[in-house]
Structure formats: structure tokens, C-alpha cells
Write a protein that holds these residues in place. Structure first.
Motif, PDB file in Angstrom:
ATOM      1  N   GLY A   1       1.012  -1.398  -0.099  1.00  0.00           N
ATOM      2  CA  GLY A   1       0.172  -0.183   0.100  1.00  0.00           C
ATOM      3  C   GLY A   1       0.648   1.107   0.181  1.00  0.00           C
ATOM      4  N   PRO A   2      -0.090   2.289   0.232  1.00  0.00           N
ATOM      5  CA  PRO A   2       0.699   3.761   0.182  1.00  0.00           C
ATOM      6  C   PRO A   2       2.118   3.952   1.009  1.00  0.00           C
ATOM      7  N   ASN A   3       2.360   4.629   1.436  1.00  0.00           N
ATOM      8  CA  ASN A   3       3.509   5.136   2.288  1.00  0.00           C
ATOM      9  C   ASN A   3       2.810   6.385   2.714  1.00  0.00           C
ATOM     10  N   PHE A   4       3.374   7.557   4.018  1.00  0.00           N
ATOM     11  CA  PHE A   4       3.367   9.050   3.904  1.00  0.00           C
ATOM     12  C   PHE A   4       2.929   9.288   2.717  1.00  0.00           C
ATOM     13  N   HIS A   5       4.454   9.572   1.260  1.00  0.00           N
ATOM     14  CA  HIS A   5       4.705  10.318   0.596  1.00  0.00           C
ATOM     15  C   HIS A   5       3.483  10.163  -0.008  1.00  0.00           C
TER      16      HIS A   5
END
Length: 411
Positions: free
Chosen positions: A346-350
Motif C-alpha cells: 500500500g501507500p507510504n506517507f509520501h
């Protein structure tokens, strides 16, 4: 060798069988006057001792000129100098360490002046076949080695960069499926921000809100103190970042140090949190001040970035933005059955930052404004986001034209 010859000296230790050789050296940083090198023993006749003396002198000359420096020694010196000069962040140095270690392991014993494309290509092949290094990993090593060898070229140690003659080392094309999994779409971002309103506010939730609503980098959000936020003028000042070193430091680039406007919803969200944090501090016998971290932990200190990332992954899974590739049941030491989840997908914070940019683009905000708000050093980074948005809209446009051109048309 004649007594007046200042280049070297041969001393007979055992007649016609053993000799001692040493070389006369010019003044240097460690010696203010002419001095002798360390002595070496030579087993053989006088001619062999003379040959050894000539070779010894050449070796010392090469060492003095840097010609004997190995790739490992030069790569580590390169990294040490960058750290001492403060040209790159500690985080970058930490990330580079992996590539430096691989360079030292596979190429380190070679002298820099002996390095050529054949030696480099053979080392890359070993990395793949024996080290299990991916094509992307080899590409990163190649880019770092090329940077190091360019420095050696500029210093006059080598006549050309041997990495320039290595062919076929390209960054692998990104896996579109993985790229899609790591992305937060406009629709997901809008839904996600509404869900955040219903979460119990704490420093971590505030950091995530700021990531979506303002596009702050993780380190920029975690570094905020209340003096950085003007809730009356709806302004936010990015002055620092808080990273793995766990210290406040200057932002990533000059453009990263910026002041941006914040929307009324974010002002209300932050105001609500400020009041709540103030009450919590008062209950603990403390006082909220200008240098109090906005995104604070349970002790009202700056949140550890690694702890935040671990929490953020679990939070994204809970909110449906991500999932774990593997779940394994096990029984702990107390006999309690638990589930171990690994392989975060899944996505990271960026990705929240990218989502913010995409929302701005979709809203018709011009590239320069988006660049200024996000603190992009290069406009090309911002334009890349525009290109993605245009491509997505182009597909929608084609679909729309297909409906128009269909036999039934659009009513």
C-alpha cells in the motif's frame, strides 16, 4: 648503492644472499625533511635486491600519488568527506551505506586506477548470480559507483570514468501494478479525509491530516511546533524537519523552507486539537508553549519517525488504503493465539503528498503554485504530476468521445 645516491639504499646482511633495502623520501605532511622509508628484507643476490628496490620505490611513489588507493578505500573516503562537509543529509548517507558496502565487497580490492568496464560488469554479474541483487539494486550501485569514479576523474586520479563504458545498466521500468497499489487516488484522499474527522485526535492523526490537506513531508509534519502555525491568519510555516536522527534540522532544500496558506477546515481541525492538547498538558501539570510539538506523542514530545511509520502502516490497513500480503497464526509464550501480519502492500506517507498535488492539479491550480506549496526543488517534479493527471483525463476524454461516436450517441 653509492652513498651519495639519495633515491635508495641497499645494505648487505649476508654476503651474496640477504639484503636490506630502503628508499629516500622527500618531505611530506608527516616529515619536515628528507627521510627513509621502512626497511625491507630481500632474499637473493645483489641484482635481485636492486630490482626489488626499484619496485619498492615505484610502489611508494604510487602510494604518495594516490595510485595505490583501492576502490574500497576511495569509496569510504568519498563518503567520509561528504559527511564532514555536510553536503548531504545523514539520512542520505545512511541510505548510501548499502551501495557503498556492496561496492566494497565486490570491487573493493581493486585499485581505482585499474578499474575498467570489464571488471565492473563481472562484479555486477556476481551481485546478481551470487548476491541475489535485483536489477534495481544493481542500478543503484552503478549510479553510486559512477558518482564516486567521477570524483576520482575530477581529482586527476583516473583519465576517464570507467562506468561510462558499462552498457545495459538501466533503471527497471516501474511495476505499474505496484505503482497503483502505492498510490492514493483523488477519490480515496477525499474519502480518507472525511474518515479522519471521526478519529479520536492525537499527534499521529494530526500528522496524517496535514499530509493530505497540505502535502507536508513526514519530517516536516513531525517537526511542527505551535509557533509555526498562525491559526488567526491561516498560515503555516515550514522551518524544520524531524527525521531518523531524532533532532530538528534544516528542511530538505531551500524551497522546502516555505510559508503556505491553510484552508478553514484545517484551521478548525488544528484549533480543536490545540485545545485538546492544552487540556491534556494542564492535566499532566505542564503548559502548552510555542515550542510544544504539534504532532506530539504521549509524553508531549516529538514523535519517533520509525514508531510513527509502524503505526501509520497499521492505520492505513484499518482504513482500507492498504493490506498485508501474509497473515500467520501463532501462539505466544503465554499460550495466547495471535496473528502475525507481514508484507505491507500500500501507500507510504509520501503518497499523501502526491495525493495533495493531484487534488490541486485536478482543481486547476497552476504548476508554479503547486511547486511553491509542496516545496518541490524542481518544477519538473511538479510537471510530472501534471503529466499523470493529463494522461488520466485523456483516457476519460477518449471514453467520452466513444460514447458520442456510438450509434446511439449521448442523449
Amino acid at each position: 648503492m653509492a652513498k651519495g645516491d639519495t633515491s635508495g639504499q641497499i645494505t648487505e646482511l649476508e654476503r651474496g644472499h640477504k639484503y636490506s633495502i630502503r628508499v629516500r623520501l622527500a618531505p611530506d605532511d608527516a616529515h619536515k625533511s628528507w627521510h627513509w622509508s621502512k626497511s625491507r628484507k630481500v632474499i637473493g643476490n645483489k641484482a635481485e635486491a636492486t630490482a626489488q628496490l626499484v619496485a619498492y620505490k615505484q610502489e611508494l611513489d604510487d602510494t604518495a600519488s594516490g595510485k595505490n588507493v583501492t576502490v574500497s578505500e576511495y569509496a569510504n573516503a568519498f563518503q567520509t568527506n561528504r559527511k564532514a562537509l555536510g553536503k548531504v543529509s545523514p539520512l542520505t548517507l545512511e541510505r548510501d551505506r548499502h551501495e557503498i558496502n556492496l561496492i566494497a565487497h565486490y570491487l573493493g580490492k581493486n585499485r581505482v586506477i585499474d578499474l575498467d568496464s570489464a571488471i565492473i560488469e563481472k562484479a555486477y554479474l556476481k551481485m546478481v548470480e551470487h548476491g541475489g541483487i535485483s536489477p534495481d539494486g544493481v542500478h543503484k550501485v552503478h549510479m553510486k559507483l559512477s558518482q564516486i569514479m567521477r570524483k576520482a576523474y575530477l581529482e586527476g586520479l583516473i583519465e576517464r570514468n570507467p562506468c561510462d563504458a558499462v552498457e545495459g545498466i538501466r533503471r527497471p521500468k516501474p511495476d505499474q501494478r505496484k505503482k497503483q497499489e502505492r498510490r492514493v487516488t483523488k477519490e480515496q484522499a477525499i474519502t480518507f479525509i472525511q474518515k479522519l474527522r471521526n478519529e479520536e485526535q492525537d499527534g499521529r492523526i494530526i500528522a496524517v491530516w496535514l499530509g493530505v490537506a497540505t502535502g507536508l513531508r513526514r519530517g516536516e509534519a513531525l517537526a511542527l511546533v505551535w509557533d509555526d502555525i498562525d491559526l488567526k491568519k491561516n498560515m503555516l510555516h515550514i522551518r524544520n524537519q524531524y527525521g531518523k536522527e531524532r533532532i530538528l534540522k534544516e528542511p530538505k532544500t531551500t524551497r522546502s523552507r516555505r510559508t503556505i496558506s491553510i484552508d478553514i477546515q484545517t484551521v478548525e481541525f488544528l484549533s480543536s486539537w490545540k485545545r485538546k492538547q492544552q487540556a491534556m498538558l494542564k492535566h499532566a501539570g505542564l503548559r502548552q508553549a510555542g515550542d510544544t510539538p504539534v504532532c506530539s506523542n504521549e509524553l508531549f514530545e516529538f514523535i519517533d519517525p520509525d514508531d510513527f511509520s509502524r503505526w501509520r502502516r497499521k492505520f492505513f490497513v484499518k482504513e482500507g488504503l492498504a493490506h498485508y500480503a501474509k497473515e500467520e497464526k501463532y501462539v505466544d509464550r503465554r499460550g495466547i493465539e495471535r496473528i502475525r501480519r507481514t508484507g505491507y502492500v500500500g501507500p507510504n506517507f509520501h503518497a499523501l503528498r502526491h495525493a495533495q498535488a493531484t487534488l490541486l492539479v485536478a482543481g486547476g491550480i497552476d504548476p508554479k503554485t503547486v511547486q511553491a506549496r509542496l516545496g518541490h526543488e524542481s518544477l519538473n517534479t511538479t510537471l510530472g504530476i501534471y503529466a499523470e493527471e493529463v494522461a488520466e483525463n485523456d483516457v476519460k476524454a477518449a471514453s467520452y468521445m466513444g460514447e458520442i461516436l456510438s450509434p446511439n450517441g449521448i442523449a
